[in-house]
Write an enzyme that holds these catalytic residues in place. Structure first.
Site, PDB file in Angstrom:
ATOM      1  N   HIS A  44      49.245  23.218   4.559  1.00 50.43           N
ATOM      2  CA  HIS A  44      49.852  24.468   5.022  1.00 50.43           C
ATOM      3  C   HIS A  44      51.360  24.382   4.825  1.00 50.43           C
ATOM      4  O   HIS A  44      51.985  23.358   5.150  1.00 50.43           O
ATOM      5  CB  HIS A  44      49.497  24.692   6.490  1.00 50.43           C
ATOM      6  N   CYS A  87      47.062  29.685  11.073  1.00 56.16           N
ATOM      7  CA  CYS A  87      47.344  29.016   9.796  1.00 56.16           C
ATOM      8  C   CYS A  87      46.221  28.072   9.366  1.00 56.16           C
ATOM      9  O   CYS A  87      46.246  27.559   8.245  1.00 56.16           O
ATOM     10  CB  CYS A  87      48.668  28.273   9.882  1.00 56.16           C
ATOM     11  N   ASN A  95      56.302  30.574   4.937  1.00 52.85           N
ATOM     12  CA  ASN A  95      55.045  30.291   5.640  1.00 52.85           C
ATOM     13  C   ASN A  95      54.199  31.565   5.667  1.00 52.85           C
ATOM     14  O   ASN A  95      54.619  32.577   6.224  1.00 52.85           O
ATOM     15  CB  ASN A  95      55.404  29.829   7.065  1.00 52.85           C
TER      16      ASN A  95
HETATM   17  N1  COA Z   1      70.148  30.554  11.184  1.00 49.77           N
HETATM   18  C1  COA Z   1      71.147  29.909  11.787  1.00 49.77           C
HETATM   19  N2  COA Z   1      70.996  29.279  12.969  1.00 49.77           N
HETATM   20  C2  COA Z   1      69.793  29.353  13.565  1.00 49.77           C
HETATM   21  C3  COA Z   1      68.716  30.031  12.984  1.00 49.77           C
HETATM   22  C4  COA Z   1      68.934  30.651  11.754  1.00 49.77           C
HETATM   23  N3  COA Z   1      67.967  31.318  11.086  1.00 49.77           N
HETATM   24  N4  COA Z   1      67.657  29.915  13.803  1.00 49.77           N
HETATM   25  C5  COA Z   1      68.040  29.192  14.858  1.00 49.77           C
HETATM   26  N5  COA Z   1      69.343  28.846  14.718  1.00 49.77           N
HETATM   27  C6  COA Z   1      70.167  28.064  15.629  1.00 49.77           C
HETATM   28  C7  COA Z   1      69.678  28.109  17.050  1.00 49.77           C
HETATM   29  O1  COA Z   1      70.169  29.252  17.700  1.00 49.77           O
HETATM   30  C8  COA Z   1      70.266  26.844  17.603  1.00 49.77           C
HETATM   31  O2  COA Z   1      71.620  27.065  17.906  1.00 49.77           O
HETATM   32  P1  COA Z   1      72.275  26.390  19.223  1.00 49.77           P
HETATM   33  O3  COA Z   1      72.157  24.903  18.975  1.00 49.77           O
HETATM   34  O4  COA Z   1      73.667  26.908  19.187  1.00 49.77           O
HETATM   35  O5  COA Z   1      71.449  26.870  20.360  1.00 49.77           O
HETATM   36  C9  COA Z   1      70.223  25.880  16.417  1.00 49.77           C
HETATM   37  O6  COA Z   1      70.091  26.698  15.252  1.00 49.77           O
HETATM   38  C10 COA Z   1      69.079  24.893  16.493  1.00 49.77           C
HETATM   39  O7  COA Z   1      67.909  25.607  16.768  1.00 49.77           O
HETATM   40  P2  COA Z   1      66.551  24.859  16.952  1.00 49.77           P
HETATM   41  O8  COA Z   1      65.476  25.892  17.197  1.00 49.77           O
HETATM   42  O9  COA Z   1      66.718  23.748  17.926  1.00 49.77           O
HETATM   43  O10 COA Z   1      66.383  24.233  15.490  1.00 49.77           O
HETATM   44  P3  COA Z   1      65.315  23.209  14.965  1.00 49.77           P
HETATM   45  O11 COA Z   1      66.004  22.064  14.382  1.00 49.77           O
HETATM   46  O12 COA Z   1      64.215  22.966  15.941  1.00 49.77           O
HETATM   47  O13 COA Z   1      64.689  24.022  13.756  1.00 49.77           O
HETATM   48  C11 COA Z   1      62.712  25.253  13.198  1.00 49.77           C
HETATM   49  C12 COA Z   1      64.001  25.225  14.014  1.00 49.77           C
HETATM   50  C13 COA Z   1      61.991  26.522  13.563  1.00 49.77           C
HETATM   51  C14 COA Z   1      63.085  25.280  11.731  1.00 49.77           C
HETATM   52  C15 COA Z   1      61.878  23.996  13.510  1.00 49.77           C
HETATM   53  O14 COA Z   1      61.741  23.821  14.898  1.00 49.77           O
HETATM   54  C16 COA Z   1      60.521  24.086  12.904  1.00 49.77           C
HETATM   55  O15 COA Z   1      60.378  24.137  11.689  1.00 49.77           O
HETATM   56  N6  COA Z   1      59.466  24.081  13.723  1.00 49.77           N
HETATM   57  C17 COA Z   1      58.117  24.227  13.250  1.00 49.77           C
HETATM   58  C18 COA Z   1      57.868  25.691  13.099  1.00 49.77           C
HETATM   59  C19 COA Z   1      56.642  25.990  12.343  1.00 49.77           C
HETATM   60  O16 COA Z   1      56.328  25.329  11.390  1.00 49.77           O
HETATM   61  N7  COA Z   1      55.948  27.053  12.748  1.00 49.77           N
HETATM   62  C20 COA Z   1      54.806  27.546  12.118  1.00 49.77           C
HETATM   63  C21 COA Z   1      53.652  26.650  12.336  1.00 49.77           C
HETATM   64  S1  COA Z   1      52.256  27.313  11.635  1.00 49.77           S
END
Ligand code: COA
Length: 327
Positions: free
Chosen positions: A254, A111, A284
């Site tokens: 980004h 990215c 993204n």
């Molecule tokens: N829909 C519904 N529930 C979902 C889901 C979806 N699409 N994806 C994950 N979940 C669930 C998980 O299974 C988890 O359930 P559990 O608590 O029963 O285990 C719960 O939601 C929380 O998941 P978690 O991964 O801890 O959520 P989070 O608050 O960390 O959010 C992201 C996830 C990916 C949105 C967040 O971590 C993020 O934005 N990270 C940065 C990612 C990024 O920017 N990447 C690219 C960089 S270039």
């Protein structure tokens, strides 16, 4: 730095996939995706390819710049999702757009690819090797994600953005970049495995031929990295350029997650109005996010000559880069 952006362009696939559509396909909700990321929809390639979108974006950037294909002497494409292992996407668009006088190659900085491309162009300009460069970010991440993994597939989209940059006295004022391979496991996508008669018995059995690896992400680790590193990089590039954050009109970041952008704004003490976004519509798009957003802000008529703009990208590697420029 003798580098000025003189034209921008972008291209998005025709198909729009809303969160509501994803609700029908997997165990997710519009509410979850919007509240965790800000994303409402993304464009997904069906007829388009990384190369076709890169060429379309590049053509538009050259048109705006008033530059002929033969004037381009350097093509850099930031991508992690080229259509082929080789030739590079840069060579593919060179052929398509007849940029016959250019040296062309791809950069894998995920990215941060567009920011890395700008930095490389600057080095080419400073060493007298090039005068007019085309920098592109182009991705079809829809083919890299596991559509059975709701934790990642909802985040990404496809598209391409491009900028023509020319060797000029004013323009990009300063750039910083960084990498931390030690934390690279947070966001990975394996290539095909080595699978020859010399390494695996399974080769003889005909197995592994269809083994495909998908993007894997530790979302929280990436989140922590972004909210710590991006503000540092922005403050560093501004400090070294002797520009106060208050003088900056727009921070073009980004487009990974609205919560990351809000955290960056808070850490550098700037209002969200200075942070244009299109992640709601595009998701993204890795290396393409920054140049697509820059083109959208430009085409919306929001930029005037003399405005100070910050660009910042971050992602797999881990990698990051920031630039401050006078439009
Ligand atoms: N829909 C519904 N529930 C979902 C889901 C979806 N699409 N994806 C994950 N979940 C669930 C998980 O299974 C988890 O359930 P559990 O608590 O029963 O285990 C719960 O939601 C929380 O998941 P978690 O991964 O801890 O959520 P989070 O608050 O960390 O959010 C992201 C996830 C990916 C949105 C967040 O971590 C993020 O934005 N990270 C940065 C990612 C990024 O920017 N990447 C690219 C960089 S270039």
């Amino acid at each position: 730095m003798p580098l000025k952006i003189i034209g921008t362009g972008s291209a998005l696939p025709e198909l729009v996939v809303t969160n509501k559509k994803l609700e029908q396909m997997m165990d997710t909700t519009d509410e979850w995706i919007r509240s965790r990321t800000g994303i409402r929809q993304r464009h997904i390639a069906v007829k388009e390819t990384t190369t076709s979108m890169a060429a379309a974006a590049a053509g538009r950037a050259m048109k705006e710049a008033g530059v002929e294909p033969s004037e381009i002497d350097l093509i850099i494409v930031g991508t992690v999702s080229g259509d082929k292992h080789f030739p590079s996407t840069a060579c593919e668009i060179q052929r398509e757009l007849l940029m016959v006088n250019a040296v062309a190659f791809d950069v894998n900085a995920a990215c941060a690819g567009f920011l890395f491309g700008l930095t490389i162009a600057d080095a080419y300009f400073q060493s007298g090797r090039a005068k007019t460069a085309l920098i592109v970010g182009a991705e079809t991440l829809s083919k890299m994600v596991d559509w059975k993994d709701r934790g990642t597939c909802v985040l990404f989209g496809d598209g391409a953005g491009a900028a023509v940059v020319r060797k000029e006295e004013t323009g990009i004022l300063h750039m910083v970049q960084g990498s931390d391979g030690g934390r690279g496991e947070a966001l990975t996508c394996e290539n095909r495995p080595v699978n020859t008669p010399f390494t695996r018995e399974s080769f003889a059995r005909g197995e592994l031929q269809n083994e495909i690896s998908y993007l894997k992400m530790d979302g929280q680790a990436v989140f922590r990295f972004a909210v710590r590193t991006v503000p540092q990089a922005i403050l560093q590039v501004l400090k070294e350029a002797k520009i106060s954050p208050d003088e900056v009109k727009y921070f073009v970041l980004h487009q990974a997650n609205i919560r990351i952008i809000e955290a960056v704004a808070k850490k550098i003490g700037q209002p969200m109005e200075k942070f244009p976004t299109n992640l709601q519509k595009c998701g993204n798009i890795s290396a393409a996010s920054v140049p697509i957003l820059l083109d959208h802000v430009n085409k919306d008529g929001k930029l005037q000559r003399g405005d100070k703009i910050v660009l910042a990208g971050f992602g797999a590697g881990l990698t990051w880069g920031a630039a401050v420029l006078t439009w």
